[in-house]
Design an enzyme around this catalytic site. Sequence first.
Site, short mmCIF file in Angstrom:
data_model
loop_
_atom_site.label_atom_id
_atom_site.label_comp_id
_atom_site.label_asym_id
_atom_site.label_seq_id
_atom_site.Cartn_x
_atom_site.Cartn_y
_atom_site.Cartn_z
CE LYS A 37 2.15 -12.11 2.35
NZ LYS A 37 1.24 -10.97 2.10
NE ARG A 41 -2.13 0.54 3.79
CZ ARG A 41 -1.82 1.42 4.73
NH1 ARG A 41 -2.11 2.71 4.55
NH2 ARG A 41 -1.24 1.04 5.86
CE LYS A 78 2.08 0.43 4.22
NZ LYS A 78 2.53 -0.72 5.03
#
Length: 810
Positions: A654, A543, A548
């Site tokens: 991941k 996102r 971020k």
Amino acid sequence: MFNNKELFKASFQEQLVSRLGKSMEEATAGDVYKILGSLIRENIGRDWAESNRIAKVQEEKQVYYFSMEFLIGRLLGNNLLNIGMLETVRDGLKELGWDLDEIESQEPDAGLGNGGLGRLAACFLDSLASLQYAGHGCGIRYKYGLFEQKIIDGHQVELPDDWLQRGNVWEERRPDKKVEVRFWGRVEMSERDGRTVFETTGYEKVWAVPYDVPVIGHGEGRVNTLRLWSAESAVDPIKMAQDGQNSYYSFLNYSRSVQSISEFLYPDDSGYEGKLLRLKQQYFLCSAGLQSLLRTFEKLKLPYTELPEKVSVHINDTHPTLVIPELMRILMDEQGFGWDEAWDITVQTVSYTNHTLLSEALEKWPENMIRELLPRIYMIIEEMNKRFCGQLLEEGRSQEFVSQVAILESGQVKMAHLAIAGSNSINGVAGLHTELLKTDVMQPFYELYPDRFNNKTNGITHRRWLMHANPKLSSLISEAIGSGWTTSPLQLKELAKFKDDRHIQDVLMGIKLDNKRRLAAYIQDKQGVMVDPESIFDVQVKRLHGYKRQLMNILHVIHLYHEIKDQPNVERVPRTFIFGAKAAPGYYLAKSIIKLINVAADVINRDPQVSQQLKVVFLENYSVSLAEKIIPAANVSEQISTAGKEASGTGNMKFMMNGALTIGTLDGANVEMFDLLGEENMFLFGLRSQEVLNYYRHGGYVARELYHQDARLRRVLDSLVTEGPFCCHEREFEIIRQALLDHNDEFFVLRDFDDYAAAQKQVEQAYRDSVSWAGKSIVNIANSGHFSSDCTIERYAADIWDIAPVRRES
């Protein structure tokens, strides 16, 4: 399901004819998907019913996981994997002339979530079922997802995400299990049998109709349920006419308002109507879910005082916090409990996960809005606050302290405060995040309830993110250490013994190159951009938000562009920077950053002097299914959030599980990754969380000073608003420059830039030594089992929910 490939092929062809009246020659890929999904549904139906029966007979405690998001992705491949039929079906379809990957692409990504919150919930459901816990999801069946992202002239354009357009083969509508949810009205009090009775009259009634999706556990796991609620009209237009109302227009207005409740994920809450709709959605979920699970509990014919022994209600972030006053309402108004008994049952039943340290993300609702829309719920919240604050004052707490923790304050209902006061457990989602909750964001509550706070670091399901997304890597791991890791992911640790094994290294890097070639072909097909699979694939997909720091990444890319233009003959390792992100429709700074990434990509990819060494790609409409293509192909994982801002992250896990190396800050779960990997297997940079906190508390940071001191920064920022290839008309990127300089760079992009650039040089240097890089990659994979959601769920089960696996009867 099917004993062998031939049985599958025969059953499949029979169903194709009987259901659709088509032969194999006439069938489309969509037909094949529909029949395949239906076959799976039919064949797990018995296990689904049996799982529910066993849980009821054994009277095991069940968990109900309430979340506004369940980002489940495509289910076909994952379900085939979990029932052990993936290769049988793949081979069978191939003989019938179909490619399973093409069939999987027919399934839309379910529009039930946005980001990490929803993906975590989906991983948790998978692990609950696979570990044989009775754990069910409770959410909303949104007709439209967040939005479908298109990039037009570099800009993000939002289109409706009509994911249900062709139906959902996995769901089952359960109209017999519908429940009534009430809004508006007024509360009337009366005396009955010596007690005060509260009754809401003049309310608006809405039907909540459940759609059940089976959650199939791996191997010998259970089949649990994801129950998604859809809002439907509960008013008869004929009766409206008989009551003297204008039946046509009144019914249309009512019907539209009802449909909007489950129409789309996260309505724009910048105005009153949007806020009201979000509040409606949250209560709709909480009321419907509670009524449903209490019906199941009542079948046990146990007194409600035993509810906490048989039921655990978990709220994923603050969105479902109205579970607490709604359960109080049911216990008092419908079951006849007094306040103290109802409160005790409620607190013992409910647990809460906090997902954010950002003050703007800690939900608050106007008191007046709740009072009008949910009058009885507001009365209960008001009474909670009165008793809670009164008790603290009696204990000698100061008025200032009481104001800090009050549920109602300055005309706002503070949902995080309500969640903490009304639950038995409050957990953070990474070690650093939990410590910051205890010492900063929720410090007064930690002082009150130290035993309630605990950490449960997030996790990911290795079944989807390794076994399904990266089957060749999975096979290599099993060849090296056996297949035990598929059911016990901590066994991945055994792979570390092979970090210096040249054969394993070579095969691993060959698999990575194959994955990169597949992604490169996808990029060529979708974007028309040729990227070099031999280059470093440096990936940031998540996102888009200021903290971020996708902005720092693209500013550094522009800096690399300038370096290449200045020194074109210097030998460099070719780099491909891959971005994927959605920005909230009203988040203009984030949308400007998306435009900047696309402008930079256009400039760099068209420059013959630069494009041989540097490429930039922005992949539109980032989703779970797209992530399954990107993550196995990544060499470098960008986890560069401002320290202390990211609660945990799951993308970092991941990438790690698929052998990418992380460049990142000591933030969220990166801290625990670093503890496992050491500095030789990660590329760390940037401020630490305490340094960031000190800047926020005491000041001392002046972004403009860095701008004047660092020629690289000055050149990059100036190029956004003055003449040059990155400058758009009407000074479009002025908003970015202002955020960094005029608004003093809230997320310390400029402060960490130099350290980030240095870390990126370390990445390039490390990648030159392919043997060493492969060893680091193996170490990352070996330690990733620690972050399996199976491990996380086992900690929730033991420490918070007190549940045990529900074993099949022998």
